[in-house]
Design an enzyme around this catalytic site. Structure first.
Site, mmCIF file in Angstrom:
data_model
loop_
_atom_site.group_PDB
_atom_site.id
_atom_site.type_symbol
_atom_site.label_atom_id
_atom_site.label_comp_id
_atom_site.label_asym_id
_atom_site.label_seq_id
_atom_site.Cartn_x
_atom_site.Cartn_y
_atom_site.Cartn_z
ATOM 1 N N GLY A 84 30.447 -17.307 14.825
ATOM 2 C CA GLY A 84 29.232 -16.778 14.201
ATOM 3 C C GLY A 84 28.346 -17.900 13.696
ATOM 4 O O GLY A 84 28.815 -19.008 13.432
ATOM 5 N N ILE A 85 27.052 -17.581 13.595
ATOM 6 C CA ILE A 85 26.087 -18.564 13.096
ATOM 7 C C ILE A 85 25.203 -17.910 12.037
ATOM 8 O O ILE A 85 25.146 -16.676 11.944
ATOM 9 C CB ILE A 85 25.186 -19.111 14.226
ATOM 10 C CG1 ILE A 85 24.396 -17.967 14.916
ATOM 11 C CG2 ILE A 85 26.016 -19.876 15.258
ATOM 12 C CD1 ILE A 85 23.302 -18.456 15.859
ATOM 13 N N ASP A 88 19.315 -18.402 8.256
ATOM 14 C CA ASP A 88 18.821 -17.694 7.081
ATOM 15 C C ASP A 88 17.335 -17.959 6.842
ATOM 16 O O ASP A 88 16.877 -19.101 6.945
ATOM 17 C CB ASP A 88 19.591 -18.132 5.829
ATOM 18 C CG ASP A 88 21.067 -17.722 5.863
ATOM 19 O OD1 ASP A 88 21.469 -16.997 6.782
ATOM 20 O OD2 ASP A 88 21.799 -18.120 4.931
ATOM 21 N N GLN A 144 19.108 -12.779 4.845
ATOM 22 C CA GLN A 144 20.052 -12.594 5.964
ATOM 23 C C GLN A 144 19.893 -11.238 6.667
ATOM 24 O O GLN A 144 20.879 -10.607 7.027
ATOM 25 C CB GLN A 144 21.491 -12.742 5.471
ATOM 26 C CG GLN A 144 21.891 -14.193 5.194
ATOM 27 C CD GLN A 144 23.391 -14.376 5.188
ATOM 28 O OE1 GLN A 144 24.099 -13.583 4.564
ATOM 29 N NE2 GLN A 144 23.880 -15.392 5.872
ATOM 30 N N TYR A 147 21.686 -11.755 10.006
ATOM 31 C CA TYR A 147 23.152 -11.914 9.883
ATOM 32 C C TYR A 147 23.805 -10.622 9.371
ATOM 33 O O TYR A 147 24.827 -10.167 9.905
ATOM 34 C CB TYR A 147 23.415 -13.082 8.928
ATOM 35 C CG TYR A 147 24.858 -13.484 8.734
ATOM 36 C CD1 TYR A 147 25.466 -14.411 9.588
ATOM 37 C CD2 TYR A 147 25.601 -12.990 7.663
ATOM 38 C CE1 TYR A 147 26.782 -14.811 9.380
ATOM 39 C CE2 TYR A 147 26.917 -13.385 7.455
ATOM 40 C CZ TYR A 147 27.500 -14.293 8.317
ATOM 41 O OH TYR A 147 28.800 -14.695 8.100
ATOM 42 N N PRO A 177 35.253 -11.312 5.008
ATOM 43 C CA PRO A 177 35.429 -12.375 4.021
ATOM 44 C C PRO A 177 34.238 -12.404 3.068
ATOM 45 O O PRO A 177 33.103 -12.119 3.464
ATOM 46 C CB PRO A 177 35.449 -13.659 4.864
ATOM 47 C CG PRO A 177 35.635 -13.222 6.280
ATOM 48 C CD PRO A 177 35.044 -11.851 6.365
#
Ligand code: CAA
Length: 240
Positions: A84-85, A88, A144, A147, A177
Site C-alpha cells: 500500500g501507498i 496524502d 486521506q 487512502y 492496524p
C-alpha cells in the site's frame, strides 16, 4: 508439507514483519516489492526469504509474478495483500493522479493479487486471504480521502470473498492496524504525528510484529471459522 505464503509489499515495514513471522511458523514465504531492489536484496540476505519484483497495480505483471512464485515455490495457500501507498493531501488539493495512484495500488492491487490465486485455492479446497486494511478505512482521516476509500473497500472485498470461498475452505479476513511505527507513519510531519500519538490511549505507536502475530493467527488452521471478519489492532484509538 509446508504451506506457501505470498506477502505483497513483504520486504519492508509491516510486510517484512509478516514475512518473517510466517517463515518462523514454517511457511515457505515469497515477498513482493515494487521498486527498492537494494532493500529487497538485503532483506533476502538477512532472512533467506525469496523476493519478487512486480507492480501490484498491474494485473498482467501480478498474474505472471504469481505464476513464477507458484512454479518456483509451490501453490499459494496463504496470501497477505499488504502492499500500500499514501498520497496524502487535503481534498481541495488532491489531484486525480493522487487519487488514481492510491486506488490502483491499494484497492485494484488487492484484486490483482487475489484473483489469479483464487482458482487454485478453490480447486485445492483451502485458502487464507488476509488483507491489511487500516484504522483510517474505518474512521476516515483528514487528507486521506483516497487512502481511506481503499481501506474501506478492503473490508467489502473480504466480506464478499468470505461468502464466496467459505464452502471451498477459503477464509478472507482483514486486519485494521492503527498507527504503527513504520516509514509510512514516520513520513507524517512530526507535529502531526505527535498529535496522533496523543490520541492513542495505549500511549505509543504499534509495532509491526503486533500486526504480524494477527496474520499468523488468521493464516492458521485454528482460525477456520473466522471468516469475513475485521481485527482492529490500534491501541484503543478507535472502536467500530
Ligand atoms: N485534522 C484537522 N485539521 C488538520 C489535520 C487534522 N488531522 N491535519 C492538518 N490539519 C490542518 C492544519 O492544521 C492546517 O490548518 P491551517 O491551514 O488552519 O493551519 C491545514 O489542515 C493543513 O493545510 P495545508 O494546506 O498546510 O496542508 P498541506 O497541503 O501542507 O498538507 C498534510 C499537509 C498532508 C495534510 C499533512 O498535515 C499530513 O501529512 N497529515 C497527516 C495525514 C495522516 O494522518 N496520514 C496518515 C499517514 S499513516 C497511514 O496512512 C498508515 C495508516 O494506515 C494508519
Amino acid at each position: 508439507m509446508a504451506r506457501t505464503a505470498l506477502v505483497t509489499g513483504g520486504s519492508r515495514g509491516i510486510g517484512a514483519a509478516i514475512s518473517k513471522a510466517l517463515k518462523a511458523e514454517g511457511y515457505n514465504v515469497a515477498a513482493t516489492y515494487a521498486g527498492n531492489d537494494e532493500a529487497a536484496a538485503s532483506f533476502t540476505a538477512e532472512t533467506g526469504i525469496a523476493t519478487y519484483k512486480w507492480n501490484v497495480a498491474n494485473y498482467e505483471e501480478s498474474a505472471a509474478g504469481i505464476a513464477k512464485v507458484e512454479a518456483e515455490i509451490g501453490p499459494i495457500d496463504v496470501v497477505v495483500a499488504n502492499a500500500g501507498i499514501t498520497r496524502d493531501a487535503p481534498f481541495h488539493k488532491m489531484t486525480p493522479e493522487q487519487w488514481h495512484q492510491v486506488i490502483d495500488t491499494n484497492l485494484t492491487g488487492v484484486f490483482n493479487t487475489v484473483h489469479p490465486i483464487w482458482p487454485g485455492m478453490r480447486e485445492r479446497k483451502f485458502g487464507r486471504i488476509i488483507v491489511i486494511s487500516s484504522i483510517n478505512g474505518q474512521k476516515g482521516q483528514f487528507a486521506q480521502v483516497n487512502y481511506a476509500a481503499t481501506k474501506a473497500g478492503d473490508l467489502g472485498i473480504v466480506k464478499s470473498l468470505a461468502q464466496e470461498g467459505a464452502r471451498a475452505g477459503i477464509t478472507a479476513n482483514a486486519i485494521c492496524p492503527g498507527y504503527i511505527g513504520t516509514d509510512m507513519v514516520m513520513a507524517v510531519p512530526e507535529k502531526v504525528r505527535d498529535s496522533i500519538i496523543a490520541q492513542i490511549p495505549t500511549g505509543r505507536l504499534g509495532e509491526p510484529e503486533e500486526i504480524a502475530r494477527c496474520v499468523a493467527f488468521l493464516a492458521s488452521d485454528d482460525s477456520g471459522f473466522i471468516n469475513g471478519s475485521t481485527i482492529s489492532a490500534n491501541g484503543a484509538q478507535f472502536f467500530v
